[in-house]
Design a protein around this motif. Sequence first.
Motif, PDB file in Angstrom:
ATOM      1  N   HIS A 157      35.166   5.570 -63.817  1.00 33.94           N
ATOM      2  CA  HIS A 157      34.820   4.429 -63.598  1.00 33.94           C
ATOM      3  C   HIS A 157      33.322   4.036 -63.845  1.00 33.94           C
ATOM      4  O   HIS A 157      32.949   3.303 -64.766  1.00 33.94           O
ATOM      5  CB  HIS A 157      35.175   3.712 -62.185  1.00 33.94           C
ATOM      6  N   ASP A 158      32.724   5.005 -63.231  1.00 32.36           N
ATOM      7  CA  ASP A 158      31.112   4.843 -63.394  1.00 32.36           C
ATOM      8  C   ASP A 158      30.657   5.192 -64.790  1.00 32.36           C
ATOM      9  O   ASP A 158      29.970   4.342 -65.673  1.00 32.36           O
ATOM     10  CB  ASP A 158      30.385   5.652 -62.481  1.00 32.36           C
ATOM     11  N   GLU A 159      31.361   6.322 -65.430  1.00 35.55           N
ATOM     12  CA  GLU A 159      30.891   6.705 -66.657  1.00 35.55           C
ATOM     13  C   GLU A 159      31.482   5.597 -67.730  1.00 35.55           C
ATOM     14  O   GLU A 159      30.770   5.014 -68.899  1.00 35.55           O
ATOM     15  CB  GLU A 159      31.337   7.953 -67.001  1.00 35.55           C
ATOM     16  N   ILE A 160      32.605   5.095 -67.647  1.00 38.50           N
ATOM     17  CA  ILE A 160      33.346   4.096 -68.452  1.00 38.50           C
ATOM     18  C   ILE A 160      32.422   2.887 -68.521  1.00 38.50           C
ATOM     19  O   ILE A 160      32.294   2.114 -69.406  1.00 38.50           O
ATOM     20  CB  ILE A 160      34.763   3.971 -68.237  1.00 38.50           C
ATOM     21  N   MET A 161      32.232   2.381 -67.378  1.00 39.49           N
ATOM     22  CA  MET A 161      31.334   1.018 -67.240  1.00 39.49           C
ATOM     23  C   MET A 161      29.993   1.334 -67.885  1.00 39.49           C
ATOM     24  O   MET A 161      29.443   0.429 -68.617  1.00 39.49           O
ATOM     25  CB  MET A 161      31.276   0.787 -65.844  1.00 39.49           C
TER      26      MET A 161
ATOM     27  N   LEU B 161      27.018   5.780 -54.524  1.00 41.31           N
ATOM     28  CA  LEU B 161      27.716   5.179 -53.519  1.00 41.31           C
ATOM     29  C   LEU B 161      27.922   3.566 -53.955  1.00 41.31           C
ATOM     30  O   LEU B 161      28.831   3.099 -53.389  1.00 41.31           O
ATOM     31  CB  LEU B 161      27.045   5.541 -52.184  1.00 41.31           C
ATOM     32  N   ARG B 162      26.762   3.070 -54.162  1.00 37.92           N
ATOM     33  CA  ARG B 162      26.795   1.843 -54.565  1.00 37.92           C
ATOM     34  C   ARG B 162      27.878   1.353 -55.606  1.00 37.92           C
ATOM     35  O   ARG B 162      28.612   0.296 -55.410  1.00 37.92           O
ATOM     36  CB  ARG B 162      25.596   1.205 -55.117  1.00 37.92           C
ATOM     37  N   SER B 163      28.005   2.306 -56.518  1.00 39.05           N
ATOM     38  CA  SER B 163      28.970   2.144 -57.633  1.00 39.05           C
ATOM     39  C   SER B 163      30.374   2.461 -57.002  1.00 39.05           C
ATOM     40  O   SER B 163      31.319   1.364 -57.595  1.00 39.05           O
ATOM     41  CB  SER B 163      28.723   3.099 -58.633  1.00 39.05           C
ATOM     42  N   ILE B 164      30.797   3.008 -56.216  1.00 33.23           N
ATOM     43  CA  ILE B 164      31.934   3.405 -55.739  1.00 33.23           C
ATOM     44  C   ILE B 164      32.374   1.975 -55.061  1.00 33.23           C
ATOM     45  O   ILE B 164      33.453   1.574 -55.264  1.00 33.23           O
ATOM     46  CB  ILE B 164      32.004   4.426 -54.760  1.00 33.23           C
ATOM     47  N   VAL B 165      31.566   1.545 -54.098  1.00 35.47           N
ATOM     48  CA  VAL B 165      31.995   0.337 -53.265  1.00 35.47           C
ATOM     49  C   VAL B 165      32.031  -0.714 -54.345  1.00 35.47           C
ATOM     50  O   VAL B 165      32.855  -1.794 -54.047  1.00 35.47           O
ATOM     51  CB  VAL B 165      30.796   0.050 -52.163  1.00 35.47           C
ATOM     52  N   ALA B 166      31.082  -0.984 -55.143  1.00 34.91           N
ATOM     53  CA  ALA B 166      30.972  -2.020 -56.000  1.00 34.91           C
ATOM     54  C   ALA B 166      32.255  -2.005 -57.090  1.00 34.91           C
ATOM     55  O   ALA B 166      33.079  -3.329 -57.290  1.00 34.91           O
ATOM     56  CB  ALA B 166      29.805  -2.155 -56.976  1.00 34.91           C
ATOM     57  N   TYR B 167      32.686  -0.884 -57.633  1.00 31.75           N
ATOM     58  CA  TYR B 167      33.899  -0.937 -58.360  1.00 31.75           C
ATOM     59  C   TYR B 167      35.139  -1.158 -57.565  1.00 31.75           C
ATOM     60  O   TYR B 167      35.975  -1.971 -58.090  1.00 31.75           O
ATOM     61  CB  TYR B 167      34.068   0.484 -59.161  1.00 31.75           C
ATOM     62  N   THR B 168      35.198  -0.529 -56.356  1.00 28.82           N
ATOM     63  CA  THR B 168      36.510  -0.908 -55.700  1.00 28.82           C
ATOM     64  C   THR B 168      36.364  -2.585 -55.237  1.00 28.82           C
ATOM     65  O   THR B 168      37.525  -2.982 -55.450  1.00 28.82           O
ATOM     66  CB  THR B 168      36.151  -0.144 -54.249  1.00 28.82           C
ATOM     67  N   LEU B 169      35.429  -2.986 -54.830  1.00 25.20           N
ATOM     68  CA  LEU B 169      35.405  -4.361 -54.489  1.00 25.20           C
ATOM     69  C   LEU B 169      35.674  -5.331 -55.688  1.00 25.20           C
ATOM     70  O   LEU B 169      36.443  -6.351 -55.591  1.00 25.20           O
ATOM     71  CB  LEU B 169      34.061  -4.865 -53.691  1.00 25.20           C
ATOM     72  N   LEU B 170      35.185  -5.030 -56.655  1.00 27.99           N
ATOM     73  CA  LEU B 170      35.336  -5.755 -57.945  1.00 27.99           C
ATOM     74  C   LEU B 170      36.829  -5.809 -58.456  1.00 27.99           C
ATOM     75  O   LEU B 170      37.505  -6.743 -58.803  1.00 27.99           O
ATOM     76  CB  LEU B 170      34.370  -5.311 -59.008  1.00 27.99           C
ATOM     77  N   ALA B 171      37.301  -4.515 -58.482  1.00 24.04           N
ATOM     78  CA  ALA B 171      38.856  -4.538 -58.904  1.00 24.04           C
ATOM     79  C   ALA B 171      39.812  -4.997 -58.005  1.00 24.04           C
ATOM     80  O   ALA B 171      40.689  -5.647 -58.459  1.00 24.04           O
ATOM     81  CB  ALA B 171      39.106  -2.812 -59.015  1.00 24.04           C
ATOM     82  N   GLU B 172      39.468  -4.881 -56.730  1.00 22.89           N
ATOM     83  CA  GLU B 172      40.292  -5.499 -55.743  1.00 22.89           C
ATOM     84  C   GLU B 172      40.299  -7.069 -55.709  1.00 22.89           C
ATOM     85  O   GLU B 172      41.390  -7.757 -55.731  1.00 22.89           O
ATOM     86  CB  GLU B 172      40.148  -5.006 -54.446  1.00 22.89           C
ATOM     87  N   GLY B 173      39.065  -7.664 -55.810  1.00 25.25           N
ATOM     88  CA  GLY B 173      38.906  -8.978 -56.022  1.00 25.25           C
ATOM     89  C   GLY B 173      39.736  -9.585 -57.327  1.00 25.25           C
ATOM     90  O   GLY B 173      40.316 -10.638 -56.978  1.00 25.25           O
TER      91      GLY B 173
ATOM     92  N   ARG C 241      22.493   7.586 -53.988  1.00 26.93           N
ATOM     93  CA  ARG C 241      22.391   6.059 -53.569  1.00 26.93           C
ATOM     94  C   ARG C 241      23.361   5.312 -54.619  1.00 26.93           C
ATOM     95  O   ARG C 241      24.171   4.452 -54.681  1.00 26.93           O
ATOM     96  CB  ARG C 241      21.173   5.476 -53.519  1.00 26.93           C
ATOM     97  N   ARG C 242      22.893   5.524 -55.973  1.00 27.08           N
ATOM     98  CA  ARG C 242      23.791   4.598 -57.005  1.00 27.08           C
ATOM     99  C   ARG C 242      25.224   5.211 -57.217  1.00 27.08           C
ATOM    100  O   ARG C 242      25.924   4.036 -57.362  1.00 27.08           O
ATOM    101  CB  ARG C 242      22.984   5.196 -58.337  1.00 27.08           C
TER     102      ARG C 242
END
Length: 639
Positions: free
Chosen positions: A400-404, A305-317, A302-303
């Motif tokens: 992305h997840d590990e660097i963040m 999947l949430r990270s994938i979507v969050a990082y994608t939307l954050l970078a795109e935004g 779950r974490r």
Amino acid sequence: MQPPAPPGLPKPEQETTAWRRARASLLQEPASAQAVVALKAGLAAPRPPFAWTRPATLLLGSAALLAVDLALAITPRISMILTAIETLLVPAWIVALIVLERTVASMAVGQAPADRGKRHWAAFGIVLVLVVASIIEKWVLLAVATSGAQTDVVAQYRSYTVFVFVLTNISVLGRRPLERLLATATQHPARLMLLSFGVTALLGAFMLTLPQAVRRIEDASFVDGLFMATSAVCVTGLSVHDVAVVYTPFGQAVLLSLVQVGGLGIMALSTFFAILAGRSLRLRDARVMAEMIDAESFSNLRRSLRSIVAYTLLAEGIGIFLLLAVFEQYPETSMPPTEGAPLSGSGSLWWAAVFHGVNAFCHGGFSLFREGMAPLVGSLGTNAVIISLIFIGSLGFPVHDEIMRWLYVRLRGIRPTRLSLHTRVVVMTTAVLIVVGAVGFLVLEWGRALGHLSVPNRFLAALFQSVTTRSGGFQTVNFGAMSHATWFFTCVLMFVGGAPASTGGGVKVTTVAVLYATLRAELRGYEAPRLLGRTIPATIVRRAMGVALLTATLVAGLIFILLLIEPAHPFAIVFETISAFGTVGLSTGITTSLSTAGRLALTVAMFIGRIGPLTLALALANQAASRAYRLPEERIGIG
């Protein structure tokens, strides 16, 4: 001698073919009391009162109707009558499916009725929407043809006719093979990925061939729609049409949606929404999903999947708002397609920023500008934002997840643990490839394709082309004007591609790093390959070799096929094929001139490149049974 039937079942001479097959299956295995009761209930169920609900009758009738409709093309009055008959037959098809569903359900033994019912009715709903939409589009095309407009809509009319025929009959006659395919796919990550990307590409092709998706109906070719949809969902960027000129805002939105879905990963996106809605994943679904996104365990699925979507939307935004600020300096970016305006096409400043921001991060490579990104070759702001988005997207979600997390710990004043070998290899290899690529473009094209630019812009353009070979797809310099040596150099970079679990294609930077470590170990006499102070397991080495060999073999085969059917320059065909397979999207300019067979071949190349050659092999292969013995070893000569 035939064994006796279980008690309570009818005699063989009283059975229909369907019930005889069910009876035979019960005789092969011990029949429980529940199985006999279920089969008796199905036999006692009332038969459909109308003969046209039988599959064979439905097939013969629809085949005859299809033949007449295709032969007449568009003859206004007769075609309207035939389309009206098809419209009226939709209820008959629905009744046939319902009867078949109840019959099969009554014979089902040992299955979960609730899950099975939800799955079947969801698929039925999708097919029903597609059938109704196809018939509506036929009426739209007939209205266009009878209005006196000088528009050739015969090909589109026939496409929708065939589409209705295939959907209605495969849902009835191909029911059992499709059920077996779905059942095996849900338990096999490779097959699930293959099926999900394939179905999404087909649905996207249907959406892009709608008259509402194109500005001119004659541009609504199904082959072109399939090519564009596959290019979008595989985040490639190769295009046979000018997106701004050919597609309406609706068609552009379809393309952008496919790019976003393909960039996130179809299964990751659907599972994320399931979790968001509060649904609990079954153990089997969680296992498949964890394997597809390379999660370490079920607990952090779950974490992840949430990270994938969050990082994608954050970078795109962030990218969208930065591009919005940059595009404000160019008024043309908010204009509709206009002759003589290279940056026109989007019709809205916001839409231009959103479209290019999402495409940059997801490596879609599509542009709404009439001349692409070439007019912005000297724009430092645009180049910086696009380069950053492509670079971040090429690293992969685990990195992305590990660097963040590493940065978060560092900002709290705590000494972070060392980054994993995977993250360090991805970042270092990507950086080395970008530097080598930029230097290569500068040396090879300093006085050619880059010659018309100022010295600072030459460095900027070389860096942009190097980064875009990480499967970015955008280009600010015309590759058709480059030398053959530069084409070859670019092919090598495109063949490598991005990182695992990223939006990039190719053999992946980690594969190249492992192969380099293996070669170095062989030359220096190491017992095992080493990378950055760590030993590489033998299973990873075998996997890297398998990926490289499969990729080279498939690319060579596709190049051979395209050389047979296309008259274009052989080196341009090689460039185009590697670009498609690596989901890069760079082109020398021959994409729009390819034949139908050539476009279909490149479509296959993009599809295989997105899911990965090893995933394709695993999806098509049957798992070998484990053996309790080992064959004797024997040496062979190498090199």
